[in-house]
Design an enzyme around this catalytic site. Structure first.
Site, mmCIF file in Angstrom:
data_model
loop_
_atom_site.group_PDB
_atom_site.id
_atom_site.type_symbol
_atom_site.label_atom_id
_atom_site.label_comp_id
_atom_site.label_asym_id
_atom_site.label_seq_id
_atom_site.Cartn_x
_atom_site.Cartn_y
_atom_site.Cartn_z
ATOM 1 N N GLU A 37 20.659 12.618 7.505
ATOM 2 C CA GLU A 37 20.497 11.777 8.699
ATOM 3 C C GLU A 37 19.920 12.630 9.825
ATOM 4 O O GLU A 37 20.106 13.849 9.854
ATOM 5 C CB GLU A 37 21.853 11.186 9.115
ATOM 6 C CG GLU A 37 22.326 10.126 8.122
ATOM 7 C CD GLU A 37 23.708 9.566 8.457
ATOM 8 O OE1 GLU A 37 24.301 9.965 9.473
ATOM 9 O OE2 GLU A 37 24.183 8.738 7.672
ATOM 10 N N ARG A 96 -1.441 0.249 5.670
ATOM 11 C CA ARG A 96 -2.108 -0.319 4.489
ATOM 12 C C ARG A 96 -1.291 -1.455 3.876
ATOM 13 O O ARG A 96 -1.813 -2.253 3.119
ATOM 14 C CB ARG A 96 -2.376 0.773 3.448
ATOM 15 C CG ARG A 96 -3.494 1.698 3.899
ATOM 16 C CD ARG A 96 -3.826 2.720 2.860
ATOM 17 N NE ARG A 96 -2.732 3.658 2.648
ATOM 18 C CZ ARG A 96 -2.756 4.643 1.747
ATOM 19 N NH1 ARG A 96 -3.811 4.794 0.992
ATOM 20 N NH2 ARG A 96 -1.740 5.457 1.621
ATOM 21 N N GLN A 97 0.004 -1.535 4.191
ATOM 22 C CA GLN A 97 0.819 -2.652 3.678
ATOM 23 C C GLN A 97 0.753 -3.770 4.723
ATOM 24 O O GLN A 97 1.720 -4.088 5.402
ATOM 25 C CB GLN A 97 2.260 -2.183 3.422
ATOM 26 C CG GLN A 97 3.129 -3.203 2.681
ATOM 27 C CD GLN A 97 2.652 -3.541 1.265
ATOM 28 O OE1 GLN A 97 1.939 -2.774 0.643
ATOM 29 N NE2 GLN A 97 3.035 -4.700 0.758
ATOM 30 N N ASP A 171 -15.665 1.142 0.220
ATOM 31 C CA ASP A 171 -15.181 -0.190 -0.166
ATOM 32 C C ASP A 171 -15.595 -1.203 0.899
ATOM 33 O O ASP A 171 -16.105 -0.829 1.963
ATOM 34 C CB ASP A 171 -13.666 -0.206 -0.392
ATOM 35 C CG ASP A 171 -12.885 0.312 0.803
ATOM 36 O OD1 ASP A 171 -13.328 0.098 1.939
ATOM 37 O OD2 ASP A 171 -11.831 0.944 0.593
ATOM 38 N N LYS A 194 -14.890 -1.679 -4.122
ATOM 39 C CA LYS A 194 -13.746 -1.069 -4.822
ATOM 40 C C LYS A 194 -12.780 -2.157 -5.267
ATOM 41 O O LYS A 194 -12.475 -3.067 -4.505
ATOM 42 C CB LYS A 194 -13.029 -0.106 -3.870
ATOM 43 C CG LYS A 194 -11.758 0.487 -4.420
ATOM 44 C CD LYS A 194 -11.183 1.565 -3.505
ATOM 45 C CE LYS A 194 -10.270 0.996 -2.449
ATOM 46 N NZ LYS A 194 -9.639 2.031 -1.615
ATOM 47 N N ASP A 222 -14.751 6.882 5.710
ATOM 48 C CA ASP A 222 -13.567 6.051 5.451
ATOM 49 C C ASP A 222 -12.547 6.230 6.579
ATOM 50 O O ASP A 222 -12.658 7.154 7.384
ATOM 51 C CB ASP A 222 -12.941 6.436 4.099
ATOM 52 C CG ASP A 222 -12.195 5.258 3.469
ATOM 53 O OD1 ASP A 222 -12.089 4.193 4.113
ATOM 54 O OD2 ASP A 222 -11.723 5.396 2.323
ATOM 55 N N THR A 227 -4.528 10.166 -1.378
ATOM 56 C CA THR A 227 -4.517 10.963 -2.618
ATOM 57 C C THR A 227 -5.909 11.495 -2.962
ATOM 58 O O THR A 227 -6.055 12.318 -3.861
ATOM 59 C CB THR A 227 -4.057 10.107 -3.812
ATOM 60 O OG1 THR A 227 -5.023 9.047 -3.986
ATOM 61 C CG2 THR A 227 -2.702 9.506 -3.571
ATOM 62 N N THR A 230 -9.808 7.320 -4.010
ATOM 63 C CA THR A 230 -10.947 6.462 -3.647
ATOM 64 C C THR A 230 -12.219 7.291 -3.489
ATOM 65 O O THR A 230 -13.262 6.978 -4.079
ATOM 66 C CB THR A 230 -10.638 5.730 -2.309
ATOM 67 O OG1 THR A 230 -9.434 4.999 -2.469
ATOM 68 C CG2 THR A 230 -11.775 4.806 -1.897
HETATM 69 C C1 R5P Z 1 -8.133 1.754 1.485
HETATM 70 O O1 R5P Z 1 -8.624 0.645 1.495
HETATM 71 C C2 R5P Z 1 -8.409 2.817 2.521
HETATM 72 O O2 R5P Z 1 -9.457 2.478 3.346
HETATM 73 C C3 R5P Z 1 -8.651 4.162 1.873
HETATM 74 O O3 R5P Z 1 -9.853 4.123 1.129
HETATM 75 C C4 R5P Z 1 -7.531 4.507 0.934
HETATM 76 O O4 R5P Z 1 -6.318 4.178 1.502
HETATM 77 C C5 R5P Z 1 -7.504 5.960 0.594
HETATM 78 O O5 R5P Z 1 -6.413 6.228 -0.264
HETATM 79 P P1 R5P Z 1 -6.581 7.235 -1.481
HETATM 80 O O6 R5P Z 1 -7.123 8.497 -0.887
HETATM 81 O O7 R5P Z 1 -5.193 7.401 -2.028
HETATM 82 O O8 R5P Z 1 -7.508 6.611 -2.448
#
Ligand code: R5P
Length: 297
Positions: A37, A96-97, A171, A194, A222, A227, A230
């Site tokens: 905590e 992103r959520q 994307d 994408k 982007d 990670t 993408t």
């Molecule tokens: C997703 O639509 C975002 O714009 C990024 O392309 C994405 O979140 C990147 O995440 P990662 O590096 O894990 O692919």
């Protein structure tokens, strides 16, 4: 206005103060208990009552712990009688959520905004959120200031690699940004498409329209690299299509685990980003741009 910041953002607070005068500042100290905590403790609480405050708070890394510290900071500011609360989140975690992608999933972005509203945040400033429309939709009743630094970041990257690059959106979510940047900077631009399997997480990328990339220098643009999945997929495709050099510019460099390794293996020649998250690839400090925006509130 009083500047409030956690100890891990002392350098950012210092940078912000260089660009905008604050009447005083308050540091938030953190205590971690053996069971995990956390407890926030604010200094100089006698200065809070009746004053406007501005909080600078990075919620990455250690997102969940830092969010808890942020809520505790807000609770304490309210208790000691802060007047208007402005909050700077350079990187908006959980953005992103922004929808319930699968049946039964929580809508975490909305939940965070609801928490901030209930803790009397009147102004939220953030740098290039993942989905501006979703943020605006969930934040009715709270003023949102979006600081768009794409132009500054991409211009700085182009100064380093040369203006003859093609801008690529990895994307469709980034296609409008890249189109706008390409038109403003007079640079050729193209969008990839994408698809992500929401259950397995498997990502596939393809070129949206026919475009000859052979022998070209490419800058993928982007909002964030997490990670590196993408950008690696996009880079591999662009290399396969004959791109000579592939670079990437992204606002928020989370670069989790072996992301940099993945990007190198996919043939990325250089990574460019901002300091919304502390990282070794930043070519743009966001504090002066945040200060400029804050001065208009
Ligand atoms: C997703 O639509 C975002 O714009 C990024 O392309 C994405 O979140 C990147 O995440 P990662 O590096 O894990 O692919």
């Amino acid at each position: 206005m009083i500047l409030v910041y956690p100890e891990f953002n002392a350098a950012n607070a210092n940078e912000l103060s260089k660009n905008l005068g604050f009447q005083s500042s308050i540091e938030v100290k953190t205590r971690v208990f053996p069971n995990g905590e956390v407890l926030a403790r604010l200094s100089r609480t006698d200065t809070i009552a009746g004053n406007d405050v501005c909080i600078f708070f990075s919620t990455y890394p250690n997102t969940n712990t830092r969010l808890q510290l942020l809520y505790q900071t807000l609770e304490t500011l309210n208790y000691y009688g802060a007047r208007e609360i402005s909050l700077i989140l350079p990187y908006l975690s959980y953005s992103r959520q922004d929808k319930r992608f699968l049946e039964g999933e929580a809508l975490s972005l909305k939940l965070i905004i609801d928490f901030l509203k209930s803790l009397n945040v009147s102004n939220l400033l953030t740098v290039n959120p993942h989905n501006k429309d979703a943020l605006l939709q969930f934040s009715k009743g709270m003023k949102i200031t979006i600081i768009d630094v794409f132009n500054e970041l991409v211009s700085s990257a182009l100064k380093l690699i040369g203006n003859d690059a093609v801008l690529v959106a990895p994307d469709m979510g980034r296609c409008d940004d890249v189109k706008r940047l390409g038109e403003a900077l007079n640079i050729t631009h193209v969008c990839l498409e994408k698809r992500r399997d929401r259950v397995t997480g498997e990502v596939t990328i393809s070129l949206k329209n026919v475009f000859d990339i052979n022998g070209k220098k490419v800058l993928i643009v982007d909002d964030e690299i997490s990670t590196g999945g993408t950008i690696s997929k996009a880079a591999k495709l662009l290399k396969k299509l004959g791109a000579k050099h592939v670079y990437v510019a992204a606002i928020h460099l989370l670069l989790v685990k072996n992301a940099v390794d993945r990007l190198n293996k996919a043939g990325i020649s250089a990574i460019f980003g901002t300091n919304t998250i502390s990282n070794p690839y930043s070519i743009l400090k966001v504090e002066p741009l945040i200060a400029k925006s804050l001065s208009t509130i």
